[in-house]
Every structure is written in structure tokens, then in C-alpha cells.
Design a protein around this motif. Structure first.
Motif, PDB file in Angstrom:
ATOM      1  N   GLU A  24       0.836  -1.198   0.000  1.00 19.16           N
ATOM      2  CA  GLU A  24       0.000   0.000   0.000  1.00 19.16           C
ATOM      3  C   GLU A  24       0.871   1.249   0.000  1.00 19.16           C
ATOM      4  OE1 GLU A  24      -3.089   2.056   3.034  1.00 19.16           O
ATOM      5  OE2 GLU A  24      -3.257  -0.104   2.766  1.00 19.16           O
ATOM      6  N   GLN A  25       0.490   2.207  -0.847  1.00 24.74           N
ATOM      7  CA  GLN A  25       1.224   3.461  -0.906  1.00 24.74           C
ATOM      8  C   GLN A  25       0.831   4.355   0.261  1.00 24.74           C
ATOM      9  OE1 GLN A  25       0.836   5.542  -4.606  1.00 24.74           O
ATOM     10  NE2 GLN A  25       1.843   7.364  -3.842  1.00 24.74           N
ATOM     11  N   SER A  76       0.151   7.794   2.292  1.00 25.42           N
ATOM     12  CA  SER A  76      -0.421   9.076   1.899  1.00 25.42           C
ATOM     13  C   SER A  76       0.679  10.134   1.854  1.00 25.42           C
ATOM     14  CB  SER A  76      -1.527   9.489   2.849  1.00 25.42           C
ATOM     15  OG  SER A  76      -1.013   9.697   4.134  1.00 25.42           O
ATOM     16  N   SER A  97      -4.706   6.984   5.572  1.00 23.56           N
ATOM     17  CA  SER A  97      -3.971   5.915   4.907  1.00 23.56           C
ATOM     18  C   SER A  97      -4.148   5.886   3.397  1.00 23.56           C
ATOM     19  CB  SER A  97      -4.346   4.568   5.505  1.00 23.56           C
ATOM     20  OG  SER A  97      -5.724   4.333   5.323  1.00 23.56           O
ATOM     21  N   ASP A  98      -5.279   6.343   2.884  1.00 26.37           N
ATOM     22  CA  ASP A  98      -5.501   6.255   1.441  1.00 26.37           C
ATOM     23  C   ASP A  98      -5.717   7.611   0.788  1.00 26.37           C
ATOM     24  OD1 ASP A  98      -7.917   6.741   2.633  1.00 26.37           O
ATOM     25  OD2 ASP A  98      -9.043   5.423   1.305  1.00 26.37           O
ATOM     26  N   ARG A  99      -5.391   8.692   1.453  1.00 24.89           N
ATOM     27  CA  ARG A  99      -5.638  10.022   0.915  1.00 24.89           C
ATOM     28  C   ARG A  99      -4.360  10.848   0.882  1.00 24.89           C
ATOM     29  NH1 ARG A  99     -10.578  11.932   4.496  1.00 24.89           N
ATOM     30  NH2 ARG A  99     -10.415  13.784   3.215  1.00 24.89           N
TER      31      ARG A  99
END
Length: 94
Positions: free
Chosen positions: A2-3, A5, A59-61
Motif C-alpha cells: 500500500e502506498q 499518503s 492511509s488512502d488520501r
């Protein structure tokens, strides 16, 4: 994998059509830069929002924070108008 943020911090010295320095932009260029970030999925963040972030909530923004130094009056006449509009897109049309 996972990348993580990202937080992009933008710093401006002047927002004016009449000042030309490395840390200055025209009102139009500022609008274009913010519009580009929004189009790439970045979310604007305030200082209070930054303080309130925790690892799970971001985490995803990707976020961006706009800062202005010195408190010149061109911030009030140009840059602050951005914050009274729901979107830079709306402000650019007026």
C-alpha cells in the motif's frame, strides 16, 4: 504494498499580478495550481486538520496545506477569496 499518503505543503510569499519573486504567484496561477491538486485527488487540509490526523484516517488520501508568510495585504485581496468559495473552480468563473 500500500502506498503511504502524502502531505504537500505549499508556501507563498505574495499573491499578486504586480510582484515577481520565486515565492510569488499571480491569483490565476494560484487557482490553477490548486485546481491541479484537486484534479489529482489531493484534499485541502487546514492546520487544525493536520493536528487532528492520525495514521488510520489518512492511509488512502493525499493532502495539501497552503501557507502564506509575512501577512501581506494581497493575501486578503486575492488568496483569502479562495476560502470563501466552495471550490477553486467556482472562484475561477467569477
Amino acid at each position: 504494498m500500500e502506498q503511504a499518503s502524502q502531505l504537500l505543503v505549499l508556501n507563498y510569499h505574495h499573491v499578486s499580478d504586480n510582484v515577481d519573486t520565486a515565492f510569488s504567484v499571480t491569483p490565476r496561477t494560484l487557482m490553477e495550481q490548486l485546481e491541479s491538486l484537486l484534479n489529482r485527488g489531493f484534499v485541502p487540509l487546514s492546520i487544525n486538520g493536520l493536528v487532528g490526523l492520525d495514521n488510520d484516517s489518512r492511509s488512502d488520501r493525499n493532502f495539501f496545506l497552503v501557507t502564506f508568510d509575512d501577512g501581506y495585504d494581497d493575501f486578503m485581496t486575492h488568496a483569502c477569496l479562495l476560502y470563501t468559495s466552495p471550490s477553486p473552480r467556482d472562484r475561477q468563473k467569477s
